[in-house]
Design a protein around this motif. Structure first.
Motif, PDB file in Angstrom:
ATOM      1  N   PHE A 305       0.555  -1.230  -0.179  1.00 12.78           N
ATOM      2  CA  PHE A 305       0.375   0.386  -0.053  1.00 12.78           C
ATOM      3  C   PHE A 305       0.602   1.557  -0.205  1.00 12.78           C
ATOM      4  N   ASP A 306       0.322   2.888  -0.661  1.00 14.08           N
ATOM      5  CA  ASP A 306       1.327   3.596  -0.680  1.00 14.08           C
ATOM      6  C   ASP A 306       0.088   4.491  -0.110  1.00 14.08           C
ATOM      7  N   LYS A 307       1.474   5.185   0.861  1.00 13.52           N
ATOM      8  CA  LYS A 307       0.764   6.696   1.525  1.00 13.52           C
ATOM      9  C   LYS A 307      -0.314   7.349   0.585  1.00 13.52           C
ATOM     10  N   PRO A 308      -1.521   7.608   0.980  1.00 15.61           N
ATOM     11  CA  PRO A 308      -2.395   8.667  -0.047  1.00 15.61           C
ATOM     12  C   PRO A 308      -2.191   9.793  -0.646  1.00 15.61           C
ATOM     13  N   ILE A 309      -2.584  10.658  -1.566  1.00 16.83           N
ATOM     14  CA  ILE A 309      -2.082  12.090  -1.672  1.00 16.83           C
ATOM     15  C   ILE A 309      -1.213  12.840  -0.574  1.00 16.83           C
ATOM     16  N   ASN A 310       0.804  12.203  -0.669  1.00 14.54           N
ATOM     17  CA  ASN A 310       1.212  12.520  -0.706  1.00 14.54           C
ATOM     18  C   ASN A 310       2.854  13.301  -1.371  1.00 14.54           C
ATOM     19  N   ASP A 311       3.511  13.841  -1.005  1.00 17.50           N
ATOM     20  CA  ASP A 311       3.953  14.787  -1.162  1.00 17.50           C
ATOM     21  C   ASP A 311       3.979  16.073  -1.905  1.00 17.50           C
ATOM     22  N   TRP A 312       4.337  16.012  -3.718  1.00 20.29           N
ATOM     23  CA  TRP A 312       3.298  16.713  -3.986  1.00 20.29           C
ATOM     24  C   TRP A 312       2.182  17.199  -4.384  1.00 20.29           C
ATOM     25  N   ASP A 313       1.770  16.092  -4.209  1.00 23.68           N
ATOM     26  CA  ASP A 313      -0.174  15.779  -4.232  1.00 23.68           C
ATOM     27  C   ASP A 313      -0.793  16.663  -3.462  1.00 23.68           C
ATOM     28  N   GLU A 486      -8.807   5.436  -2.851  1.00 24.05           N
ATOM     29  CA  GLU A 486      -8.154   5.052  -3.630  1.00 24.05           C
ATOM     30  C   GLU A 486      -7.991   5.681  -5.209  1.00 24.05           C
ATOM     31  N   ASN A 487      -9.061   6.942  -5.325  1.00 20.16           N
ATOM     32  CA  ASN A 487      -8.998   7.406  -7.140  1.00 20.16           C
ATOM     33  C   ASN A 487      -8.446   8.841  -7.036  1.00 20.16           C
ATOM     34  N   TRP A 488      -8.003   9.263  -5.749  1.00 22.60           N
ATOM     35  CA  TRP A 488      -8.027  10.777  -5.481  1.00 22.60           C
ATOM     36  C   TRP A 488      -7.276  11.944  -7.092  1.00 22.60           C
TER      37      TRP A 488
END
Length: 511
Positions: A305-313, A486-488
């Motif tokens: 799993f990846d952390k959602p809405i990360n870094d530049w997002d 999941e689809n952001w």
């Protein structure tokens, strides 16, 4: 033959279908050692991805501005070739950054070791000027541009790049020492496998991983209390509470792929956390295609799993929130002023109602609303859902709840950062369905909190707003919230935001 497929098997659906119980009951109590360690990691860190992105923008701006200053000095601003010079300087600065990227000059190792990357950067800068010269030659315009200007830009630009990289290398090394720039990782699973993994990570030069501790359900006989110098801080259930205190970036599961049932049971508990989850592939005999792995140095990991809405997002989403929150406050200020006056005239008590709700990573936040109930009958914990013709609701309250005007003060929540404009709607911390807390009704409910909650959301756009009087309604709301996470995308947020006023016309479930 083993047909194990890491990309297919470890989906949210597969994890939720595994045996085991992911519903957090009472909050796990951390040991004093775990509490002390968690307290050390409360502060956010600078992401290497964010740092390299900022450095790209900084170097582009530095080269572009330097070129413009030299142009203004040698030729005169808006003098000869008034638009051609700035265009060429802009294109050359952009091309140089692209060449730096191609030559891996923005990798962490290159940033920490400028001696290795400066030669490549000089070559890229020279290639940029060679490309300009070739282009000018074939376009037969080389005689129109000043060789002295571009020669001076080459020397000054290279000197600035060297100075900046030397300074940044010292800053990054200092940040790495004091914990300002690092990725914090927790090892899940102890014993020999964890020791081998930790030793391998520590041997990687210039890696940015800081191991915070180990969590394992096994007792000290099967899983030693100290592994490779790191303490076992508790069980996997206690890890959920630890990760909500400390700012953890990554969980690394150090179990063999052959222990598939156990891995799925662990992931069933852990997937609700807003962190990257990786499965160590360091000591596994199964080999997958190189594309299946991510790496810490040379240590292979399977991405679960990846952390959602990360870094530049996250930067883009925060900018979106600030801009549209300010716009919303300006546009709706007459409505909010009129509502405040109406509430004051209709019943005694404050204009605003503050309610504690679950926010990002299950933290408790305070959400603002216009007061819609009689002060003495207010229910801050929301144990009793508001129903149709509820006697606790005032006359003005019925109108503002029906039209969702009572939610307008949440523009200020979004502006100050406790809410986002778009995201899963935050629920009161004691919200219930048939005397059961929502997390007791919906398996994986707390996965809604992997992102910041929102003023409006995908569930509300699809009709799941208002009273949650059945278990099915809260399940459907959670399902749509997880789909959003999941689809952001930024376009998804814009779509939801502009559909919200249209969907608010349907007031069937709003009481």
């Amino acid at each position: 033959m083993n047909n194990f497929d890491p990309k297919r098997r470890f989906t949210p659906e597969a994890v939720k279908a595994a045996d085991g119980d992911s519903k957090p009951s009472d909050k796990a109590k951390l040991s004093s050692v775990a509490q002390e360690v968690a307290a050390q990691y409360r502060r956010d860190t600078m992401s290497p991805v964010m740092l390299s992105g900022i450095l790209r923008l900084t170097e582009f701006a530095m080269l572009f501005v330097t070129g413009l200053v030299l142009y203004a000095y040698h030729v005169g601003f808006l003098g000869h070739l008034s638009w051609q010079y700035p265009l060429v300087i802009l294109a050359a600065a952009a091309a140089a950054i692209v060449f730096f990227e191609i030559m891996d000059c923005y990798q962490l190792q290159s940033l920490m070791r400028p001696g290795v990357s400066l030669g490549r950067m000089a070559l890229c800068w020279a290639t940029t000027f060679a490309l300009m010269a070739v282009t000018a030659f074939f376009m037969k315009v080389s005689a129109e541009f000043s060789r002295l200007l571009f020669g001076g830009w080459f020397v000054v630009g290279l000197a600035l790049l060297v100075c900046q990289r030397l300074i940044m290398a010292r800053v990054i090394r200092r940040w790495a020492r004091n914990g300002r720039m690092e990725r914090r990782a927790v090892i899940v699973g102890g014993g020999k496998a964890a020791e081998v993994l930790i030793r391998s990570i520590e041997q990687q030069p210039y890696n940015d991983i800081r191991i915070c501790g180990i969590f394992d359900d096994r007792d000290d006989r099967r899983s030693p209390p100290i592994v490779a110098g790191y303490p076992k801080l508790g069980t996997v259930s206690e890890l959920l509470e630890f990760a909500r205190i400390a700012r953890i970036d990554m969980l690394i599961v150090s179990l063999p792929l052959t222990a598939e049932t156990r891995v799925l049971q662990l992931l069933k508990k852990l997937w609700v956390l807003p962190v990257d989850i990786r499965l160590s592939a360091h000591s596994n005999q199964l080999q997958f295609r190189p594309r299946s792995y991510s790496y810490i140095g040379a240590v292979p990991m399977l991405d679960i799993f990846d952390k959602p809405i990360n870094d530049w997002d996250s930067v883009a989403k925060r900018a979106f929130d600030i801009i549209f929150s300010l716009l919303g406050i300006i546009v709706f200020s007459p409505v909010m002023l009129a509502t405040a006056i109406a509430i004051k005239l209709d019943s005694k008590g404050p204009v605003l109602f503050k309610q504690k709700r679950h926010g990002f990573n299950n933290e408790v936040i305070e959400v603002y609303k216009f007061r819609s109930m009689f002060t003495e009958l207010s229910d801050p914990s929301a144990k009793k859902t508001v129903t149709k013709n509820d006697p606790r609701v005032t006359r003005v309250g019925r109108i503002i709840r029906k039209t969702s005007i009572d939610e307008l003060p949440q523009f200020f929540n979004s502006l100050f950062g406790s809410l986002s404009l778009v995201g899963p709607r935050p629920h009161a911390i004691a919200a219930q369905s048939h005397n059961l807390l929502y997390n007791e009704v919906v398996d994986g409910y707390f996965a809604r909190h992997k992102v910041k909650p929102g003023v409006t959301g995908w569930a509300q756009i699809n009709g799941w707003r208002g009273e949650m009087d059945t278990d099915e309604k809260i399940r459907k709301r959670t399902e749509f919230d997880l789909y959003y996470i999941e689809n952001w995308s930024l376009w998804f947020d814009i779509k939801i935001l502009f559909l919200t006023p249209i969907r608010l016309l349907d007031t069937e479930n709003a009481y």
